[in-house]
Design a protein around this motif. Sequence first.
Motif, short mmCIF file in Angstrom:
data_model
loop_
_atom_site.label_atom_id
_atom_site.label_comp_id
_atom_site.label_asym_id
_atom_site.label_seq_id
_atom_site.Cartn_x
_atom_site.Cartn_y
_atom_site.Cartn_z
N LEU A 174 -7.41 18.19 7.47
CA LEU A 174 -8.74 17.68 7.78
C LEU A 174 -8.62 16.24 8.26
N ARG A 175 -9.38 15.89 9.25
CA ARG A 175 -9.32 14.54 9.83
C ARG A 175 -9.73 13.50 8.79
N ASP A 176 -8.85 12.51 8.57
CA ASP A 176 -9.12 11.40 7.66
C ASP A 176 -8.35 10.20 8.20
N VAL A 177 -9.00 9.42 9.04
CA VAL A 177 -8.35 8.31 9.73
C VAL A 177 -7.77 7.30 8.75
N ALA A 178 -8.49 6.97 7.69
CA ALA A 178 -8.01 5.99 6.71
C ALA A 178 -6.73 6.48 6.04
N ALA A 179 -6.69 7.76 5.68
CA ALA A 179 -5.50 8.32 5.04
C ALA A 179 -4.31 8.34 6.01
N GLU A 180 -4.56 8.70 7.27
CA GLU A 180 -3.50 8.77 8.26
C GLU A 180 -2.87 7.40 8.50
N LYS A 181 -3.67 6.35 8.42
CA LYS A 181 -3.13 4.99 8.58
C LYS A 181 -2.16 4.63 7.46
N GLN A 182 -2.27 5.32 6.33
CA GLN A 182 -1.38 5.07 5.19
C GLN A 182 -0.29 6.13 5.07
N GLY A 183 -0.10 6.95 6.12
CA GLY A 183 0.95 7.95 6.12
C GLY A 183 0.63 9.19 5.29
N MET A 184 -0.66 9.45 5.09
CA MET A 184 -1.09 10.60 4.30
C MET A 184 -1.89 11.55 5.18
N LEU A 185 -1.96 12.81 4.74
CA LEU A 185 -2.79 13.82 5.39
C LEU A 185 -3.72 14.43 4.35
N ARG A 186 -4.93 14.74 4.76
CA ARG A 186 -5.87 15.44 3.88
C ARG A 186 -5.70 16.93 4.18
N ILE A 187 -5.22 17.67 3.18
CA ILE A 187 -4.86 19.08 3.34
C ILE A 187 -5.69 19.94 2.41
N ALA A 188 -6.22 21.05 2.94
CA ALA A 188 -6.86 22.06 2.10
C ALA A 188 -5.72 22.89 1.51
N ASP A 189 -5.46 22.73 0.20
CA ASP A 189 -4.28 23.34 -0.42
C ASP A 189 -4.59 24.67 -1.11
N GLU A 190 -3.67 25.12 -1.96
CA GLU A 190 -3.80 26.41 -2.64
C GLU A 190 -5.03 26.52 -3.53
N GLY A 198 -7.92 25.48 -2.77
CA GLY A 198 -9.11 25.61 -1.94
C GLY A 198 -9.81 24.28 -1.73
N ASP A 199 -9.40 23.28 -2.48
CA ASP A 199 -9.95 21.93 -2.32
C ASP A 199 -9.03 21.14 -1.40
N ASP A 200 -9.49 19.97 -0.97
CA ASP A 200 -8.63 19.14 -0.12
C ASP A 200 -8.16 17.91 -0.89
N TYR A 201 -6.89 17.60 -0.68
CA TYR A 201 -6.25 16.47 -1.34
C TYR A 201 -5.37 15.74 -0.34
N LEU A 202 -5.02 14.51 -0.69
CA LEU A 202 -4.11 13.75 0.16
C LEU A 202 -2.66 14.04 -0.24
#
Length: 65
Positions: free
Chosen positions: A21-37, A39-43
């Motif tokens: 999922l698009r998360d510009v602030a997280a991406e700037k810190q080398g993280m991705l927001r992922i919908a995981d197992e 069903g919720d999304d986490y960094l």
Amino acid sequence: MCISSADYPASLERRKIYVALRDVAAEKQGMLRIADESGDDYLYPAALFRTIALPRSIKKAVLAP
């Protein structure tokens, strides 16, 4: 696609395709927001994933509700 789940075995599966999922602030810190197992999304660290190109028909099936 997840390339390593060593630090997150309960949340991620290696070689599985996940939706980022698009998360510009997280991406700037080398993280991705992922919908995981759960069903919720986490960094997660971006280094655990690789972007892959999917044919349109497969992309549509993967993103379908």
